[in-house]
Design a protein around this motif. Structure first.
Motif, PDB file in Angstrom:
ATOM      1  N   UNK A  70     -30.529 -10.200  20.645  1.00  0.00           N
ATOM      2  CA  UNK A  70     -31.379 -10.467  22.439  1.00  0.00           C
ATOM      3  C   UNK A  70     -30.879 -11.660  22.669  1.00  0.00           C
ATOM      4  N   UNK A  71     -31.485 -10.895  23.553  1.00  0.00           N
ATOM      5  CA  UNK A  71     -30.766 -11.718  25.310  1.00  0.00           C
ATOM      6  C   UNK A  71     -31.887 -12.399  25.710  1.00  0.00           C
ATOM      7  N   UNK A  72     -32.024 -13.613  26.240  1.00  0.00           N
ATOM      8  CA  UNK A  72     -33.334 -14.380  26.205  1.00  0.00           C
ATOM      9  C   UNK A  72     -32.947 -14.531  28.041  1.00  0.00           C
ATOM     10  N   UNK A  76     -38.569 -14.952  29.167  1.00  0.00           N
ATOM     11  CA  UNK A  76     -38.667 -13.613  29.203  1.00  0.00           C
ATOM     12  C   UNK A  76     -37.012 -13.130  27.280  1.00  0.00           C
ATOM     13  N   UNK A  78     -35.300  -9.601  25.790  1.00  0.00           N
ATOM     14  CA  UNK A  78     -35.350  -8.585  25.394  1.00  0.00           C
ATOM     15  C   UNK A  78     -34.638  -8.152  24.352  1.00  0.00           C
ATOM     16  N   UNK A  79     -34.854  -7.360  23.157  1.00  0.00           N
ATOM     17  CA  UNK A  79     -34.709  -7.425  21.632  1.00  0.00           C
ATOM     18  C   UNK A  79     -34.251  -6.227  21.156  1.00  0.00           C
ATOM     19  N   UNK A  80     -33.468  -5.729  20.487  1.00  0.00           N
ATOM     20  CA  UNK A  80     -33.485  -4.515  19.682  1.00  0.00           C
ATOM     21  C   UNK A  80     -33.022  -4.824  18.505  1.00  0.00           C
ATOM     22  N   UNK A  97     -36.493  -1.070  21.567  1.00  0.00           N
ATOM     23  CA  UNK A  97     -35.762  -1.990  22.501  1.00  0.00           C
ATOM     24  C   UNK A  97     -37.218  -2.719  23.274  1.00  0.00           C
ATOM     25  N   UNK A  99     -39.144  -5.896  25.010  1.00  0.00           N
ATOM     26  CA  UNK A  99     -39.767  -6.833  26.512  1.00  0.00           C
ATOM     27  C   UNK A  99     -40.581  -7.569  26.068  1.00  0.00           C
ATOM     28  N   UNK A 113     -42.606  -2.185  24.784  1.00  0.00           N
ATOM     29  CA  UNK A 113     -41.873  -1.594  23.499  1.00  0.00           C
ATOM     30  C   UNK A 113     -40.916  -0.290  24.507  1.00  0.00           C
ATOM     31  N   UNK A 114     -39.971   0.052  24.415  1.00  0.00           N
ATOM     32  CA  UNK A 114     -39.113   0.913  24.533  1.00  0.00           C
ATOM     33  C   UNK A 114     -38.257   1.979  23.416  1.00  0.00           C
TER      34      UNK A 114
ATOM     35  N   UNK B  40     -32.581 -11.968  34.706  1.00  0.00           N
ATOM     36  CA  UNK B  40     -34.251 -12.421  35.061  1.00  0.00           C
ATOM     37  C   UNK B  40     -34.773 -13.585  35.268  1.00  0.00           C
ATOM     38  N   UNK B  71     -32.742   3.469  24.947  1.00  0.00           N
ATOM     39  CA  UNK B  71     -34.456   4.100  24.665  1.00  0.00           C
ATOM     40  C   UNK B  71     -34.883   4.158  26.246  1.00  0.00           C
ATOM     41  N   UNK B  72     -35.201   5.908  26.281  1.00  0.00           N
ATOM     42  CA  UNK B  72     -36.081   6.027  27.124  1.00  0.00           C
ATOM     43  C   UNK B  72     -37.644   6.121  26.675  1.00  0.00           C
ATOM     44  N   UNK B  73     -38.478   5.527  28.384  1.00  0.00           N
ATOM     45  CA  UNK B  73     -39.827   5.611  27.639  1.00  0.00           C
ATOM     46  C   UNK B  73     -40.992   5.757  29.009  1.00  0.00           C
ATOM     47  N   UNK B  78     -34.244   1.216  29.045  1.00  0.00           N
ATOM     48  CA  UNK B  78     -33.881   0.115  28.554  1.00  0.00           C
ATOM     49  C   UNK B  78     -32.492  -0.066  27.386  1.00  0.00           C
ATOM     50  N   UNK B  97     -29.079  -7.319  27.592  1.00  0.00           N
ATOM     51  CA  UNK B  97     -30.054  -5.834  27.809  1.00  0.00           C
ATOM     52  C   UNK B  97     -30.364  -5.721  29.409  1.00  0.00           C
ATOM     53  N   UNK B 114     -31.453  -8.973  31.454  1.00  0.00           N
ATOM     54  CA  UNK B 114     -31.722  -9.727  30.566  1.00  0.00           C
ATOM     55  C   UNK B 114     -30.032 -10.521  30.206  1.00  0.00           C
ATOM     56  N   UNK B 115     -29.941 -11.464  29.764  1.00  0.00           N
ATOM     57  CA  UNK B 115     -28.913 -11.989  29.947  1.00  0.00           C
ATOM     58  C   UNK B 115     -28.661 -13.705  30.243  1.00  0.00           C
ATOM     59  N   UNK B 116     -27.562 -14.527  29.321  1.00  0.00           N
ATOM     60  CA  UNK B 116     -28.139 -16.014  29.760  1.00  0.00           C
ATOM     61  C   UNK B 116     -26.165 -16.024  30.232  1.00  0.00           C
ATOM     62  N   UNK B 119     -24.352 -16.274  26.927  1.00  0.00           N
ATOM     63  CA  UNK B 119     -24.160 -15.108  26.201  1.00  0.00           C
ATOM     64  C   UNK B 119     -23.113 -14.796  26.854  1.00  0.00           C
TER      65      UNK B 119
END
Lengths: 123, 123
Positions: A70-72, A76, A78-80, A97, A99, A113-114, B40, B71-73, B78, B97, B114-116, B119
């Motif tokens: 997970x990345x915050x 927001x 994003x997490x796998x 993954x 978001x 959802x990806x 983000x 993952x592609x959608x 993502x 991510x 998505x990161x902080x 991380x």
């Protein structure tokens, strides 16, 4: 704004809710007016009632859900994650993954959802 | 719409571009008018020129970039990836991510990363 810890707690609760066979429990994590686009590119479900209906499918599933990463960032995340779902004799493994965005109370305001059909492993 | 394969090829090219020490090579993967919100919650860079300037930082880095999951959608992807960046005596490891959208030619039209700060691993 919700803290990163609050957001991570909501995502952890989402994993547990996906295992609970209770659409009510999943829906309770969403804010009024929330949207769920699952997978991305499909028409979003809008509002807690549509979201509850969408998640009714889990009530027939023995399902485990495991957070992988997970990345915050800001409000927001994003997490796998991995779900393993048993329906009758079939087992479905998915590793989407997602978001999500969150309101000040760390309720989910949107999910995207990806994943694609070909990412699903059926055995 | 770009195919999933085209989108995956662009993301693979993005990994290679991040290793290339060339902001031009990264910028060339973006469509005119593209945006980059990294991380983000910050003000997006808008247009190829601002994106090129943003990526100038990689020109001073010995950097490797490895795709971990994608993952592609629809016209979106993502993906989770790892960068290891050496600047002087310091090494920075990041595993963001990213979510990207793509035009019909599989050029990147938006990036949301998505990161902080917490991380990042510095050694």
């Amino acid at each position: 704004m919700a803290s990163a810890e609050d957001i991570k707690n909501t995502v952890a609760s989402y994993m547990k809710a996906l295992e609970s066979k209770s659409a009510d429990r999943v829906a309770a994590l969403f804010a009024e007016g929330a949207t769920v686009e699952d997978p991305v590119g499909t028409e979003p479900k809008r509002g807690v009632e549509e979201i509850r209906t969408f998640f009714k499918a889990i009530e027939a599933m023995d399902q485990t859900a495991e957070l992988l990463t997970i990345r915050v960032a800001g409000n927001s995340a994003a997490f796998h994650f991995r779900t393993v779902s048993k329906v009758g004799d079939a087992t479905y493994v998915m590793e989407p993954i997602d978001v999500m965005t969150f309101d000040d109370d760390a309720k989910i305001t949107s999910t995207r959802a990806y994943w694609a059909q070909e990412d699903m492993i059926v055995s």
